[in-house]
Design a protein around this motif. Structure first.
Motif, short mmCIF file in Angstrom:
data_model
loop_
_atom_site.label_atom_id
_atom_site.label_comp_id
_atom_site.label_asym_id
_atom_site.label_seq_id
_atom_site.Cartn_x
_atom_site.Cartn_y
_atom_site.Cartn_z
N PHE A 120 0.82 -1.20 0.00
CA PHE A 120 0.00 0.00 0.00
C PHE A 120 0.86 1.26 0.00
CE2 PHE A 120 0.92 -0.73 4.43
CZ PHE A 120 1.08 0.53 4.97
N MET A 121 2.18 1.10 0.12
CA MET A 121 3.07 2.26 0.23
C MET A 121 3.63 2.74 -1.10
SD MET A 121 5.04 1.26 3.76
CE MET A 121 6.20 2.60 3.65
N ASP A 122 3.12 2.26 -2.22
CA ASP A 122 3.49 2.81 -3.52
C ASP A 122 2.88 4.20 -3.55
OD1 ASP A 122 3.80 3.57 -6.11
OD2 ASP A 122 2.53 2.03 -6.97
N PHE A 123 3.70 5.21 -3.60
CA PHE A 123 3.23 6.57 -3.39
C PHE A 123 2.42 7.16 -4.53
CE2 PHE A 123 7.10 6.41 -0.68
CZ PHE A 123 6.40 6.28 0.50
N GLY A 124 2.30 6.45 -5.64
CA GLY A 124 1.45 6.93 -6.71
C GLY A 124 2.00 8.15 -7.44
N ILE A 125 3.32 8.27 -7.52
CA ILE A 125 3.92 9.42 -8.20
C ILE A 125 3.47 9.46 -9.66
CG2 ILE A 125 6.10 10.50 -8.90
CD1 ILE A 125 5.50 10.60 -5.88
N LYS A 126 3.40 8.30 -10.29
CA LYS A 126 2.96 8.26 -11.69
C LYS A 126 1.56 8.86 -11.81
CE LYS A 126 5.53 4.09 -12.77
NZ LYS A 126 5.42 2.66 -12.98
N ASP A 127 0.71 8.56 -10.84
CA ASP A 127 -0.67 9.05 -10.86
C ASP A 127 -0.74 10.57 -10.75
OD1 ASP A 127 -1.23 6.35 -10.79
OD2 ASP A 127 -1.73 6.33 -8.67
N THR A 128 0.20 11.17 -10.06
CA THR A 128 0.11 12.60 -9.77
C THR A 128 1.14 13.45 -10.52
OG1 THR A 128 1.55 12.30 -7.86
CG2 THR A 128 -0.81 12.20 -7.46
N LYS A 129 1.97 12.82 -11.34
CA LYS A 129 3.04 13.54 -12.03
C LYS A 129 2.51 14.70 -12.86
CE LYS A 129 7.03 12.80 -15.02
NZ LYS A 129 7.77 11.81 -15.81
N LYS A 130 1.46 14.46 -13.64
CA LYS A 130 0.89 15.50 -14.50
C LYS A 130 0.37 16.66 -13.65
CE LYS A 130 -2.39 16.10 -18.26
NZ LYS A 130 -3.40 15.45 -19.09
N GLU A 131 -0.32 16.33 -12.57
CA GLU A 131 -0.88 17.35 -11.68
C GLU A 131 0.24 18.17 -11.03
OE1 GLU A 131 -3.03 17.23 -7.34
OE2 GLU A 131 -3.53 15.65 -8.75
N ILE A 132 1.29 17.50 -10.59
CA ILE A 132 2.41 18.18 -9.93
C ILE A 132 3.12 19.10 -10.91
CG2 ILE A 132 4.70 17.81 -8.90
CD1 ILE A 132 3.46 15.15 -7.78
N LYS A 133 3.37 18.60 -12.13
CA LYS A 133 4.03 19.40 -13.15
C LYS A 133 3.21 20.65 -13.46
CE LYS A 133 5.61 17.86 -17.37
NZ LYS A 133 5.91 16.83 -18.36
N SER A 134 1.92 20.48 -13.61
CA SER A 134 1.04 21.60 -13.91
C SER A 134 1.09 22.64 -12.79
CB SER A 134 -0.37 21.07 -14.10
OG SER A 134 -1.26 22.13 -14.26
N LYS A 135 1.04 22.19 -11.56
CA LYS A 135 1.09 23.10 -10.39
C LYS A 135 2.43 23.81 -10.34
CE LYS A 135 -0.17 24.37 -6.03
NZ LYS A 135 0.02 25.80 -6.07
#
Length: 146
Positions: A120-135
């Protein structure tokens, strides 16, 4: 004939320089908060492998009032502990969380099985990369404006 021109600067690298640490701190905080929420979501959704029938039967015999029959949701304590701490820049969790994520050798011996990893500790960076880049780009653009 004289040609004149006027340049207007519409950005400020100095302003960006003064704000870059705050921008990066906000991005890191967003990552930490998103990661802790993703971990909670994965646990609530249900992890594999499912709980052994023995575990559920044992809990019934011991009259354990389970929050759910899903793995890592016996009491909800682990879920409640998964919080991002901005001051320390890390995710807090109960100590047994890492053991459950990684799996461990059964301390009770035969006839019990080893405890399998429940990731459960896979932080999901792939899932949020686009959102983080945009921010990040948005915050940099704002900081550059004069």
């Amino acid at each position: 004939q004289v040609i004149t021109s006027k340049l207007t600067q519409t950005f400020s690298f100095g302003k960006l320089r003064n704000q870059i640490n705050d921008i990066l701190d906000n991005i890191m905080d967003g990552l930490g908060e998103t990661a802790s929420k993703n971990m909670i979501s994965r646990i609530k959704k249900g992890l594999r492998p499912k709980l052994a029938d023995y575990t559920l039967t044992k809990d019934k015999v011991l009259k354990v009032n389970r929050l759910s029959n899903k793995p890592l949701m016996r009491t909800g304590a682990l879920l409640k502990s998964l919080k991002y701490d901005k001051s320390k820049n890390h995710i807090n969790m109960l100590a047994y969380g890492k053991e459950q994520n990684d799996g461990f050798k059964n301390p009770w011996g035969v006839p019990f099985n080893d405890i399998p990893p429940r990731k459960f500790m896979d932080f999901g960076i792939k899932d949020t990369k686009k959102e983080i880049k945009s921010k990040l780009y948005s915050d940099i653009r704002k900081a550059l404006k004069k």
